[in-house]
Enzyme design. Structure first.
Site, short mmCIF file in Angstrom:
data_model
loop_
_atom_site.label_atom_id
_atom_site.label_comp_id
_atom_site.label_asym_id
_atom_site.label_seq_id
_atom_site.Cartn_x
_atom_site.Cartn_y
_atom_site.Cartn_z
N TYR A 106 -6.05 -0.82 -6.96
CA TYR A 106 -5.49 -2.05 -6.39
C TYR A 106 -4.82 -1.81 -5.03
CZ TYR A 106 -0.96 -1.20 -9.01
OH TYR A 106 0.21 -0.72 -9.55
N GLU A 107 -4.62 -2.92 -4.33
CA GLU A 107 -4.15 -2.93 -2.93
C GLU A 107 -5.08 -2.17 -2.00
OE1 GLU A 107 -2.12 -5.07 -2.41
OE2 GLU A 107 -1.43 -5.31 -4.45
N GLY A 108 -6.37 -2.27 -2.28
CA GLY A 108 -7.37 -1.57 -1.48
C GLY A 108 -7.69 -0.24 -2.11
N GLN A 132 -9.05 2.80 1.83
CA GLN A 132 -7.98 3.44 2.60
C GLN A 132 -8.55 4.50 3.54
OE1 GLN A 132 -4.92 2.11 2.27
NE2 GLN A 132 -5.87 0.81 0.71
N ARG A 181 0.82 -1.21 0.00
CA ARG A 181 0.00 0.00 0.00
C ARG A 181 0.85 1.26 0.00
NH1 ARG A 181 -5.02 -2.05 3.92
NH2 ARG A 181 -6.14 -3.05 2.20
#
Length: 563
Positions: A421-423, A428, A294
Protein backbone atom coordinates in the site's frame (compact mmCIF):
# COMPACT_ATOMS: atom_id res chain seq x y z
CA UNK A 1 9.38 -10.04 27.84
CA UNK A 2 6.75 -7.63 26.48
CA UNK A 3 7.50 -5.02 23.81
CA UNK A 4 9.74 -2.17 24.97
CA UNK A 5 9.91 1.03 22.95
CA UNK A 6 13.46 1.79 21.72
CA UNK A 7 13.63 5.22 23.37
CA UNK A 8 17.37 5.07 24.11
CA UNK A 9 18.15 3.88 20.59
CA UNK A 10 16.17 6.71 19.01
CA UNK A 11 17.81 9.23 21.31
CA UNK A 12 21.30 8.01 20.35
CA UNK A 13 20.47 8.16 16.67
CA UNK A 14 19.04 11.68 16.86
CA UNK A 15 22.10 12.81 18.79
CA UNK A 16 24.88 11.11 16.83
CA UNK A 17 23.78 9.35 13.64
CA UNK A 18 21.10 11.55 12.06
CA UNK A 19 21.43 14.66 14.23
CA UNK A 20 18.29 16.59 15.06
CA UNK A 21 20.36 19.54 16.31
CA UNK A 22 20.43 21.41 12.95
CA UNK A 23 16.64 21.20 12.81
CA UNK A 24 16.30 22.54 16.35
CA UNK A 25 18.61 25.43 15.47
CA UNK A 26 16.12 26.80 12.94
CA UNK A 27 13.58 29.40 13.98
CA UNK A 28 10.66 27.19 12.97
CA UNK A 29 11.66 24.31 15.25
CA UNK A 30 13.44 26.11 18.09
CA UNK A 31 11.09 24.41 20.59
CA UNK A 32 12.58 21.00 19.77
CA UNK A 33 15.22 21.19 22.49
CA UNK A 34 16.99 18.03 23.68
CA UNK A 35 15.00 18.05 26.92
CA UNK A 36 11.70 18.44 25.09
CA UNK A 37 12.47 15.65 22.64
CA UNK A 38 13.61 13.35 25.44
CA UNK A 39 10.39 14.00 27.37
CA UNK A 40 8.27 13.38 24.26
CA UNK A 41 10.00 10.10 23.43
CA UNK A 42 9.89 8.89 27.03
CA UNK A 43 6.20 9.61 27.49
CA UNK A 44 5.28 8.21 24.07
CA UNK A 45 7.27 5.10 24.89
CA UNK A 46 5.31 4.64 28.10
CA UNK A 47 2.00 4.89 26.20
CA UNK A 48 3.21 2.35 23.65
CA UNK A 49 4.48 -0.14 26.22
CA UNK A 50 1.66 0.08 28.75
CA UNK A 51 -1.43 0.86 26.66
CA UNK A 52 -0.97 -0.04 22.99
CA UNK A 53 1.26 -3.12 23.01
CA UNK A 54 -0.94 -5.17 25.37
CA UNK A 55 -3.79 -4.85 22.83
CA UNK A 56 -1.79 -5.99 19.80
CA UNK A 57 -2.72 -9.64 20.09
CA UNK A 58 -6.33 -8.75 20.92
CA UNK A 59 -6.65 -6.93 17.61
CA UNK A 60 -5.41 -10.01 15.77
CA UNK A 61 -7.79 -12.40 17.50
CA UNK A 62 -10.86 -10.17 17.80
CA UNK A 63 -11.02 -7.94 14.73
CA UNK A 64 -13.53 -5.12 14.22
CA UNK A 65 -17.11 -6.04 13.29
CA UNK A 66 -19.62 -4.46 10.94
CA UNK A 67 -22.91 -4.15 12.84
CA UNK A 68 -25.93 -2.43 11.29
CA UNK A 69 -23.72 -0.51 8.89
CA UNK A 70 -21.28 0.73 11.54
CA UNK A 71 -17.85 -0.60 12.46
CA UNK A 72 -17.27 -1.65 16.07
CA UNK A 73 -13.56 -1.68 16.93
CA UNK A 74 -11.62 -4.39 18.75
CA UNK A 75 -12.34 -4.39 22.52
CA UNK A 76 -9.96 -2.00 24.25
CA UNK A 77 -9.05 -0.04 21.13
CA UNK A 78 -11.50 2.77 21.85
CA UNK A 79 -10.08 3.38 25.31
CA UNK A 80 -6.50 3.19 24.04
CA UNK A 81 -7.28 5.61 21.24
CA UNK A 82 -8.72 8.09 23.72
CA UNK A 83 -5.39 8.11 25.53
CA UNK A 84 -3.59 8.68 22.22
CA UNK A 85 -5.89 11.62 21.42
CA UNK A 86 -5.90 13.15 24.90
CA UNK A 87 -2.11 12.98 25.05
CA UNK A 88 -1.81 14.97 21.81
CA UNK A 89 -0.09 12.09 20.01
CA UNK A 90 -2.17 12.49 16.87
CA UNK A 91 -0.59 15.89 16.26
CA UNK A 92 3.05 15.84 17.38
CA UNK A 93 3.96 17.68 14.17
CA UNK A 94 0.52 19.26 13.76
CA UNK A 95 0.11 23.02 13.23
CA UNK A 96 0.28 25.06 16.43
CA UNK A 97 -2.43 27.43 15.18
CA UNK A 98 -4.91 24.57 15.31
CA UNK A 99 -3.74 22.98 18.56
CA UNK A 100 -0.87 20.77 17.41
CA UNK A 101 2.53 20.53 19.08
CA UNK A 102 4.32 21.95 16.02
CA UNK A 103 7.38 19.76 16.56
CA UNK A 104 9.55 18.53 13.67
CA UNK A 105 8.34 15.69 11.48
CA UNK A 106 11.44 13.82 12.67
CA UNK A 107 10.07 13.67 16.21
CA UNK A 108 6.68 12.51 14.95
CA UNK A 109 8.43 9.82 12.90
CA UNK A 110 10.23 8.58 16.03
CA UNK A 111 6.93 8.42 17.92
CA UNK A 112 5.22 6.62 15.03
CA UNK A 113 8.09 4.12 14.93
CA UNK A 114 7.40 3.14 18.54
CA UNK A 115 3.63 3.08 18.06
CA UNK A 116 3.91 0.85 15.00
CA UNK A 117 6.04 -1.60 16.93
CA UNK A 118 3.56 -1.61 19.77
CA UNK A 119 0.37 -2.01 17.77
CA UNK A 120 0.42 -1.39 14.03
CA UNK A 121 -3.32 -1.89 13.55
CA UNK A 122 -4.17 0.86 16.02
CA UNK A 123 -1.33 3.17 14.96
CA UNK A 124 -2.67 3.21 11.42
CA UNK A 125 -5.69 5.24 12.56
CA UNK A 126 -3.91 8.39 13.81
CA UNK A 127 -1.33 8.02 11.04
CA UNK A 128 -3.97 8.55 8.36
CA UNK A 129 -5.28 11.56 10.27
CA UNK A 130 -1.81 13.08 10.34
CA UNK A 131 -1.56 12.83 6.58
CA UNK A 132 -4.99 14.38 6.13
CA UNK A 133 -4.08 17.31 8.38
CA UNK A 134 -1.05 18.04 6.19
CA UNK A 135 -3.08 17.81 2.98
CA UNK A 136 -5.74 20.19 4.30
CA UNK A 137 -3.14 22.59 5.67
CA UNK A 138 -1.54 22.93 2.23
CA UNK A 139 -4.56 22.77 -0.08
CA UNK A 140 -7.91 23.40 1.65
CA UNK A 141 -9.76 26.69 1.85
CA UNK A 142 -9.60 28.63 5.10
CA UNK A 143 -13.23 27.74 5.77
CA UNK A 144 -12.55 24.01 5.51
CA UNK A 145 -9.42 24.33 7.61
CA UNK A 146 -11.31 26.04 10.41
CA UNK A 147 -13.95 23.31 10.54
CA UNK A 148 -11.83 20.21 10.14
CA UNK A 149 -8.22 20.69 11.23
CA UNK A 150 -8.87 21.47 14.94
CA UNK A 151 -11.05 18.35 15.26
CA UNK A 152 -8.48 16.20 13.46
CA UNK A 153 -5.59 17.62 15.51
CA UNK A 154 -7.41 16.92 18.77
CA UNK A 155 -8.23 13.38 17.68
CA UNK A 156 -11.97 14.00 18.08
CA UNK A 157 -12.36 13.20 14.38
CA UNK A 158 -10.35 10.82 12.22
CA UNK A 159 -9.21 11.12 8.60
CA UNK A 160 -8.98 8.66 5.72
CA UNK A 161 -7.87 8.69 2.09
CA UNK A 162 -10.08 7.19 -0.64
CA UNK A 163 -8.21 6.49 -3.87
CA UNK A 164 -8.54 2.88 -4.96
CA UNK A 165 -11.51 1.50 -6.89
CA UNK A 166 -12.03 -2.08 -8.13
CA UNK A 167 -10.71 -1.15 -11.60
CA UNK A 168 -8.31 1.61 -10.51
CA UNK A 169 -5.41 0.68 -8.25
CA UNK A 170 -1.98 1.99 -9.22
CA UNK A 171 -3.63 3.37 -12.37
CA UNK A 172 -5.42 6.11 -10.45
CA UNK A 173 -6.42 7.80 -13.69
CA UNK A 174 -8.90 4.97 -14.34
CA UNK A 175 -11.13 5.92 -11.42
CA UNK A 176 -14.84 6.46 -12.08
CA UNK A 177 -16.14 8.16 -8.93
CA UNK A 178 -17.89 11.39 -9.89
CA UNK A 179 -18.84 14.65 -8.25
CA UNK A 180 -21.77 16.79 -9.39
CA UNK A 181 -21.87 20.48 -8.37
CA UNK A 182 -25.01 21.34 -6.41
CA UNK A 183 -24.83 25.09 -6.93
CA UNK A 184 -24.27 26.00 -3.29
CA UNK A 185 -20.54 25.28 -3.07
CA UNK A 186 -21.06 21.60 -2.31
CA UNK A 187 -20.92 18.53 -4.53
CA UNK A 188 -22.75 15.21 -4.70
CA UNK A 189 -20.06 12.54 -4.65
CA UNK A 190 -20.93 9.10 -6.01
CA UNK A 191 -18.79 6.00 -6.38
CA UNK A 192 -17.26 3.00 -4.66
CA UNK A 193 -13.82 2.85 -3.03
CA UNK A 194 -12.00 -0.23 -1.78
CA UNK A 195 -9.13 -0.93 0.62
CA UNK A 196 -10.04 2.04 2.85
CA UNK A 197 -8.15 1.62 6.12
CA UNK A 198 -10.20 2.70 9.14
CA UNK A 199 -12.99 3.75 6.77
CA UNK A 200 -15.30 3.67 9.77
CA UNK A 201 -15.10 3.01 13.51
CA UNK A 202 -16.53 3.93 16.87
CA UNK A 203 -13.24 5.44 18.04
CA UNK A 204 -14.13 8.99 17.02
CA UNK A 205 -17.22 11.16 16.67
CA UNK A 206 -16.71 11.63 12.94
CA UNK A 207 -14.74 10.09 10.10
CA UNK A 208 -13.56 12.52 7.42
CA UNK A 209 -12.93 11.06 3.98
CA UNK A 210 -10.70 12.67 1.37
CA UNK A 211 -12.14 11.27 -1.87
CA UNK A 212 -10.78 11.43 -5.40
CA UNK A 213 -13.54 11.92 -7.99
CA UNK A 214 -14.24 13.50 -11.39
CA UNK A 215 -16.19 16.66 -12.11
CA UNK A 216 -18.54 16.60 -15.13
CA UNK A 217 -16.04 18.50 -17.31
CA UNK A 218 -13.04 16.43 -16.23
CA UNK A 219 -10.38 15.45 -18.74
CA UNK A 220 -9.40 11.77 -19.03
CA UNK A 221 -6.65 10.35 -16.82
CA UNK A 222 -5.11 11.90 -13.74
CA UNK A 223 -5.42 15.43 -15.14
CA UNK A 224 -9.17 15.30 -14.60
CA UNK A 225 -9.22 14.23 -10.96
CA UNK A 226 -10.41 16.47 -8.13
CA UNK A 227 -10.31 15.99 -4.37
CA UNK A 228 -13.26 16.29 -2.01
CA UNK A 229 -13.83 16.29 1.74
CA UNK A 230 -16.75 13.96 2.46
CA UNK A 231 -17.50 13.54 6.19
CA UNK A 232 -19.49 10.69 7.71
CA UNK A 233 -21.57 13.29 9.55
CA UNK A 234 -22.08 16.73 8.04
CA UNK A 235 -20.87 19.43 10.47
CA UNK A 236 -23.65 21.66 11.81
CA UNK A 237 -23.51 25.43 12.29
CA UNK A 238 -21.39 24.90 15.43
CA UNK A 239 -18.92 22.63 13.68
CA UNK A 240 -20.20 19.54 15.47
CA UNK A 241 -21.30 16.27 13.79
CA UNK A 242 -24.79 16.78 12.41
CA UNK A 243 -26.92 14.74 10.02
CA UNK A 244 -25.56 11.52 8.56
CA UNK A 245 -24.07 11.81 5.10
CA UNK A 246 -24.83 9.37 2.27
CA UNK A 247 -21.72 7.33 3.03
CA UNK A 248 -21.96 3.59 3.68
CA UNK A 249 -19.61 0.79 4.64
CA UNK A 250 -20.48 -2.03 2.25
CA UNK A 251 -18.24 -4.65 3.82
CA UNK A 252 -14.99 -5.32 5.64
CA UNK A 253 -12.11 -6.99 3.82
CA UNK A 254 -10.90 -10.38 5.07
CA UNK A 255 -7.13 -9.95 5.31
CA UNK A 256 -4.09 -12.10 6.06
CA UNK A 257 -2.94 -9.59 8.69
CA UNK A 258 -3.61 -6.23 10.31
CA UNK A 259 -6.80 -7.76 11.61
CA UNK A 260 -7.28 -5.04 14.20
CA UNK A 261 -7.50 -2.37 11.48
CA UNK A 262 -10.83 -2.40 9.62
CA UNK A 263 -10.30 -2.19 5.85
CA UNK A 264 -13.57 -1.06 4.32
CA UNK A 265 -15.37 -1.11 1.02
CA UNK A 266 -16.98 2.35 0.96
CA UNK A 267 -20.00 3.50 -1.04
CA UNK A 268 -20.63 7.20 -1.65
CA UNK A 269 -24.21 7.63 -2.84
CA UNK A 270 -24.61 11.28 -3.73
CA UNK A 271 -22.80 12.17 -0.51
CA UNK A 272 -22.26 15.84 0.26
CA UNK A 273 -18.67 16.90 -0.30
CA UNK A 274 -16.53 20.02 -0.46
CA UNK A 275 -13.80 20.65 -3.02
CA UNK A 276 -10.26 20.61 -1.61
CA UNK A 277 -7.89 22.68 -3.72
CA UNK A 278 -8.54 23.68 -7.31
CA UNK A 279 -10.80 21.74 -9.70
CA UNK A 280 -8.96 18.96 -11.55
CA UNK A 281 -5.90 19.37 -9.27
CA UNK A 282 -6.79 16.61 -6.84
CA UNK A 283 -3.69 14.53 -7.42
CA UNK A 284 -1.40 17.34 -6.25
CA UNK A 285 -3.36 17.59 -3.00
CA UNK A 286 -3.58 13.85 -2.54
CA UNK A 287 0.15 13.44 -3.16
CA UNK A 288 0.78 15.66 -0.14
CA UNK A 289 -1.02 13.08 1.97
CA UNK A 290 0.52 10.14 0.12
CA UNK A 291 4.11 11.38 0.47
CA UNK A 292 3.56 11.78 4.21
CA UNK A 293 2.12 8.28 4.27
CA UNK A 294 4.95 6.76 2.22
CA UNK A 295 7.62 7.73 4.72
CA UNK A 296 5.40 6.66 7.59
CA UNK A 297 4.66 3.30 5.95
CA UNK A 298 8.40 2.69 5.80
CA UNK A 299 8.44 3.49 9.50
CA UNK A 300 5.66 0.96 10.05
CA UNK A 301 7.98 -1.69 8.64
CA UNK A 302 10.73 -0.52 10.99
CA UNK A 303 8.41 -0.65 14.00
CA UNK A 304 7.39 -4.21 13.20
CA UNK A 305 11.05 -5.14 12.68
CA UNK A 306 11.80 -3.82 16.17
CA UNK A 307 9.00 -5.84 17.75
CA UNK A 308 9.88 -9.01 15.83
CA UNK A 309 13.56 -8.64 16.71
CA UNK A 310 12.80 -8.18 20.41
CA UNK A 311 10.62 -11.29 20.45
CA UNK A 312 13.18 -13.40 18.57
CA UNK A 313 16.04 -12.27 20.82
CA UNK A 314 14.04 -13.13 23.94
CA UNK A 315 13.16 -16.56 22.59
CA UNK A 316 16.78 -17.24 21.63
CA UNK A 317 17.90 -16.41 25.17
CA UNK A 318 15.33 -18.72 26.75
CA UNK A 319 15.13 -21.64 24.32
CA UNK A 320 17.65 -24.37 25.19
CA UNK A 321 18.86 -26.85 22.58
CA UNK A 322 22.03 -28.27 24.20
CA UNK A 323 22.60 -24.62 25.20
CA UNK A 324 20.54 -21.43 24.87
CA UNK A 325 20.18 -21.17 21.10
CA UNK A 326 21.55 -17.62 21.16
CA UNK A 327 24.93 -19.28 21.73
CA UNK A 328 24.74 -21.13 18.39
CA UNK A 329 26.68 -19.36 15.64
CA UNK A 330 23.90 -19.39 13.05
CA UNK A 331 21.31 -17.99 15.46
CA UNK A 332 23.81 -15.36 16.60
CA UNK A 333 24.40 -14.45 12.94
CA UNK A 334 20.68 -14.18 12.30
CA UNK A 335 20.07 -11.92 15.30
CA UNK A 336 23.09 -9.73 14.52
CA UNK A 337 21.98 -9.25 10.92
CA UNK A 338 18.40 -8.52 12.03
CA UNK A 339 19.67 -5.83 14.40
CA UNK A 340 22.07 -4.39 11.83
CA UNK A 341 19.39 -4.22 9.14
CA UNK A 342 16.95 -2.58 11.56
CA UNK A 343 19.49 0.11 12.42
CA UNK A 344 20.12 0.84 8.75
CA UNK A 345 16.43 1.16 7.88
CA UNK A 346 15.70 3.36 10.89
CA UNK A 347 18.62 5.64 10.03
CA UNK A 348 17.39 6.12 6.47
CA UNK A 349 13.88 7.01 7.65
CA UNK A 350 15.15 9.53 10.19
CA UNK A 351 17.52 11.02 7.61
CA UNK A 352 14.60 11.48 5.24
CA UNK A 353 12.56 13.19 7.97
CA UNK A 354 15.44 15.50 8.91
CA UNK A 355 15.86 16.52 5.27
CA UNK A 356 12.15 17.28 4.95
CA UNK A 357 12.24 19.31 8.17
CA UNK A 358 15.28 21.25 7.04
CA UNK A 359 13.70 21.92 3.66
CA UNK A 360 10.58 23.29 5.33
CA UNK A 361 12.46 25.34 7.93
CA UNK A 362 15.08 26.85 5.62
CA UNK A 363 13.39 26.89 2.24
CA UNK A 364 16.58 25.50 0.73
CA UNK A 365 15.93 23.47 -2.39
CA UNK A 366 18.81 21.06 -1.73
CA UNK A 367 17.21 19.88 1.50
CA UNK A 368 13.79 19.48 -0.14
CA UNK A 369 15.38 17.52 -2.99
CA UNK A 370 17.13 15.22 -0.54
CA UNK A 371 13.90 14.56 1.33
CA UNK A 372 12.15 13.74 -1.94
CA UNK A 373 15.02 11.46 -3.01
CA UNK A 374 15.04 9.54 0.25
CA UNK A 375 11.25 9.09 0.53
CA UNK A 376 10.96 6.10 -1.85
CA UNK A 377 14.12 4.57 -0.38
CA UNK A 378 12.78 4.92 3.17
CA UNK A 379 9.40 3.47 2.20
CA UNK A 380 10.74 0.53 0.25
CA UNK A 381 13.72 -0.42 2.40
CA UNK A 382 11.81 0.12 5.64
CA UNK A 383 9.03 -2.23 4.60
CA UNK A 384 11.41 -4.82 3.13
CA UNK A 385 13.34 -4.74 6.39
CA UNK A 386 10.11 -5.27 8.30
CA UNK A 387 9.23 -8.29 6.21
CA UNK A 388 12.73 -9.76 6.32
CA UNK A 389 13.22 -9.30 10.05
CA UNK A 390 9.76 -10.70 10.79
CA UNK A 391 10.54 -13.70 8.57
CA UNK A 392 13.87 -14.28 10.30
CA UNK A 393 12.11 -13.95 13.65
CA UNK A 394 9.92 -16.90 12.71
CA UNK A 395 13.05 -18.82 11.73
CA UNK A 396 14.69 -18.14 15.09
CA UNK A 397 11.59 -19.57 16.77
CA UNK A 398 11.89 -22.73 14.67
CA UNK A 399 8.73 -24.82 14.68
CA UNK A 400 7.21 -22.64 17.37
CA UNK A 401 7.36 -19.69 14.98
CA UNK A 402 4.85 -21.47 12.75
CA UNK A 403 2.45 -21.80 15.68
CA UNK A 404 0.15 -18.79 15.95
CA UNK A 405 0.08 -18.79 19.75
CA UNK A 406 3.69 -17.61 19.97
CA UNK A 407 2.82 -14.38 18.12
CA UNK A 408 5.88 -14.49 15.86
CA UNK A 409 3.80 -15.11 12.75
CA UNK A 410 1.54 -12.12 13.41
CA UNK A 411 4.40 -9.71 12.80
CA UNK A 412 4.96 -11.12 9.31
CA UNK A 413 1.25 -11.20 8.50
CA UNK A 414 0.79 -7.62 9.71
CA UNK A 415 3.81 -6.14 7.94
CA UNK A 416 3.37 -7.83 4.56
CA UNK A 417 0.91 -5.26 3.22
CA UNK A 418 3.29 -2.37 3.87
CA UNK A 419 5.26 -3.27 0.75
CA UNK A 420 2.01 -2.97 -1.23
CA UNK A 421 0.00 0.00 0.00
CA UNK A 422 0.83 3.67 -0.58
CA UNK A 423 2.54 2.65 -3.80
CA UNK A 424 4.10 -0.78 -4.16
CA UNK A 425 7.83 -1.03 -3.63
CA UNK A 426 8.28 -1.49 -7.37
CA UNK A 427 6.54 1.85 -7.91
CA UNK A 428 8.81 3.42 -5.28
CA UNK A 429 11.87 2.15 -7.14
CA UNK A 430 10.62 3.49 -10.47
CA UNK A 431 9.92 6.82 -8.79
CA UNK A 432 13.52 6.88 -7.52
CA UNK A 433 15.15 6.29 -10.90
CA UNK A 434 12.53 8.36 -12.72
CA UNK A 435 11.09 11.51 -11.19
CA UNK A 436 13.53 11.69 -8.29
CA UNK A 437 16.47 11.68 -10.69
CA UNK A 438 14.93 13.95 -13.29
CA UNK A 439 17.42 16.57 -12.04
CA UNK A 440 20.19 14.62 -13.75
CA UNK A 441 20.94 12.82 -10.49
CA UNK A 442 22.18 15.99 -8.76
CA UNK A 443 20.54 15.23 -5.41
CA UNK A 444 21.85 11.66 -5.50
CA UNK A 445 25.37 12.74 -6.41
CA UNK A 446 25.45 15.34 -3.62
CA UNK A 447 24.49 12.68 -1.10
CA UNK A 448 27.04 10.20 -2.44
CA UNK A 449 29.75 12.84 -2.28
CA UNK A 450 28.99 13.39 1.41
CA UNK A 451 29.17 9.65 2.05
CA UNK A 452 32.53 9.39 0.30
CA UNK A 453 33.91 12.47 2.08
CA UNK A 454 32.91 11.11 5.50
CA UNK A 455 34.31 7.67 4.70
CA UNK A 456 37.57 9.23 3.60
CA UNK A 457 37.78 11.17 6.87
CA UNK A 458 37.08 8.00 8.85
CA UNK A 459 39.97 6.04 7.33
CA UNK A 460 42.40 7.01 10.09
CA UNK A 461 40.26 5.52 12.84
CA UNK A 462 38.42 2.71 11.04
CA UNK A 463 40.37 2.05 7.83
CA UNK A 464 38.82 -1.28 6.89
CA UNK A 465 35.18 -0.32 7.49
CA UNK A 466 35.59 3.16 6.03
CA UNK A 467 37.29 1.78 2.95
CA UNK A 468 34.42 -0.62 2.28
CA UNK A 469 31.84 2.15 2.60
CA UNK A 470 33.82 4.45 0.31
CA UNK A 471 34.19 1.78 -2.35
CA UNK A 472 30.48 0.87 -2.22
CA UNK A 473 29.52 4.54 -2.57
CA UNK A 474 31.90 5.00 -5.52
CA UNK A 475 30.44 1.96 -7.24
CA UNK A 476 26.93 3.30 -6.67
CA UNK A 477 28.02 6.63 -8.16
CA UNK A 478 29.25 4.89 -11.32
CA UNK A 479 26.04 2.92 -11.68
CA UNK A 480 23.97 6.06 -11.09
CA UNK A 481 25.80 7.74 -13.95
CA UNK A 482 25.09 4.70 -16.13
CA UNK A 483 21.41 4.75 -15.10
CA UNK A 484 21.10 8.35 -16.25
CA UNK A 485 21.88 7.35 -19.83
CA UNK A 486 19.31 4.55 -20.13
CA UNK A 487 15.79 4.54 -21.56
CA UNK A 488 12.82 4.08 -19.24
CA UNK A 489 12.43 0.37 -19.93
CA UNK A 490 16.01 -0.42 -18.96
CA UNK A 491 15.96 1.89 -15.95
CA UNK A 492 12.67 0.50 -14.66
CA UNK A 493 13.82 -3.11 -15.17
CA UNK A 494 16.72 -2.41 -12.82
CA UNK A 495 14.95 -0.01 -10.48
CA UNK A 496 14.27 -2.38 -7.58
CA UNK A 497 17.82 -3.75 -7.28
CA UNK A 498 19.19 -0.22 -7.76
CA UNK A 499 17.08 1.09 -4.88
CA UNK A 500 18.18 -1.84 -2.74
CA UNK A 501 21.83 -1.03 -3.47
CA UNK A 502 21.26 2.63 -2.65
CA UNK A 503 19.75 1.66 0.69
CA UNK A 504 22.64 -0.73 1.39
CA UNK A 505 25.18 2.07 0.87
CA UNK A 506 23.20 4.47 3.06
CA UNK A 507 23.05 1.80 5.76
CA UNK A 508 26.82 1.39 5.68
CA UNK A 509 27.24 5.15 5.92
CA UNK A 510 25.07 5.45 9.04
CA UNK A 511 26.61 2.38 10.69
CA UNK A 512 30.02 3.97 10.15
CA UNK A 513 28.80 7.15 11.84
CA UNK A 514 27.56 5.14 14.82
CA UNK A 515 30.92 3.38 15.13
CA UNK A 516 32.76 6.70 15.05
CA UNK A 517 30.41 8.14 17.67
CA UNK A 518 31.53 5.53 20.20
CA UNK A 519 35.20 6.00 19.35
CA UNK A 520 35.69 3.06 17.00
CA UNK A 521 35.45 0.34 19.65
CA UNK A 522 32.38 -1.13 21.31
CA UNK A 523 29.06 -2.80 20.46
CA UNK A 524 28.07 -0.26 17.79
CA UNK A 525 31.39 -0.73 16.03
CA UNK A 526 30.92 -4.50 16.19
CA UNK A 527 27.43 -4.14 14.74
CA UNK A 528 28.75 -1.83 12.02
CA UNK A 529 31.29 -4.52 11.11
CA UNK A 530 28.48 -7.07 10.79
CA UNK A 531 26.60 -4.80 8.41
CA UNK A 532 29.54 -3.54 6.37
CA UNK A 533 31.27 -6.91 5.99
CA UNK A 534 28.25 -9.19 5.67
CA UNK A 535 25.39 -7.13 4.23
CA UNK A 536 26.95 -4.19 2.37
CA UNK A 537 28.63 -6.52 -0.19
CA UNK A 538 25.13 -7.38 -1.41
CA UNK A 539 25.04 -3.91 -2.99
CA UNK A 540 27.45 -5.11 -5.66
CA UNK A 541 25.20 -7.99 -6.68
CA UNK A 542 22.18 -5.67 -6.76
CA UNK A 543 23.99 -3.20 -9.01
CA UNK A 544 25.02 -5.98 -11.37
CA UNK A 545 21.35 -6.96 -11.66
CA UNK A 546 20.31 -3.33 -12.13
CA UNK A 547 22.53 -3.01 -15.21
CA UNK A 548 21.02 -6.00 -16.96
CA UNK A 549 18.28 -3.85 -18.48
CA UNK A 550 14.96 -5.02 -19.89
CA UNK A 551 15.91 -7.05 -22.98
CA UNK A 552 16.56 -10.30 -21.14
CA UNK A 553 13.24 -10.07 -19.35
CA UNK A 554 11.25 -9.64 -22.56
CA UNK A 555 13.20 -12.42 -24.26
CA UNK A 556 10.82 -14.61 -22.26
CA UNK A 557 7.43 -14.39 -23.96
CA UNK A 558 4.09 -14.61 -22.14
CA UNK A 559 3.84 -18.18 -23.43
CA UNK A 560 7.32 -18.99 -22.10
CA UNK A 561 6.34 -17.76 -18.65
CA UNK A 562 3.15 -19.82 -18.77
CA UNK A 563 4.84 -23.08 -19.78
Amino acid sequence: MPYRSPVAELRFMLDHVVPLAPVAQTDLFAEATPDTVEAILTEAGRLCDEVMAPLNREGDLNPPRLVDGAVIATPGFREAYQQIAEGGWVSVAGPVDYGGMGLPLTVAIAVNDMMAGANLSLQLNPLLTQGQIEALEHHASDALKEVYIPKLVSGEWAGTMNLTEPQAGSDVGALRARAEPLGDGTYAVTGQKIFISWGDSDLTANVCHLVLARLPDAAPGTRGISLFMVPKFIPDENGEPGEANAVKVVSLEHKMGLHGSPTCVMSFEGATGWLVGAPHKGMAAMFTMMNNARLNVGVQGIGIAEAAYQKAREYAQERVQFAPIIEHADVRRTLAEMKAELFAARSIALACAVALDMGRATGEEDWAARGALLTPVAKSFGTETGMWVADQGIQVHGGMGFIEETGAAQFWRDVRVTAIYEGTNGIQAMDLVGRKMADGGKAAFRLLQEIEDEARSARDGLPDLAGEVWQAAESLREHTEWMQGQNNADRFAGAVPYLRAFARVLGGHYHLRAALAEGGAGPRTALAAVYIRRLLPQAGASLAEAREGAAGLYALTDEDLAS
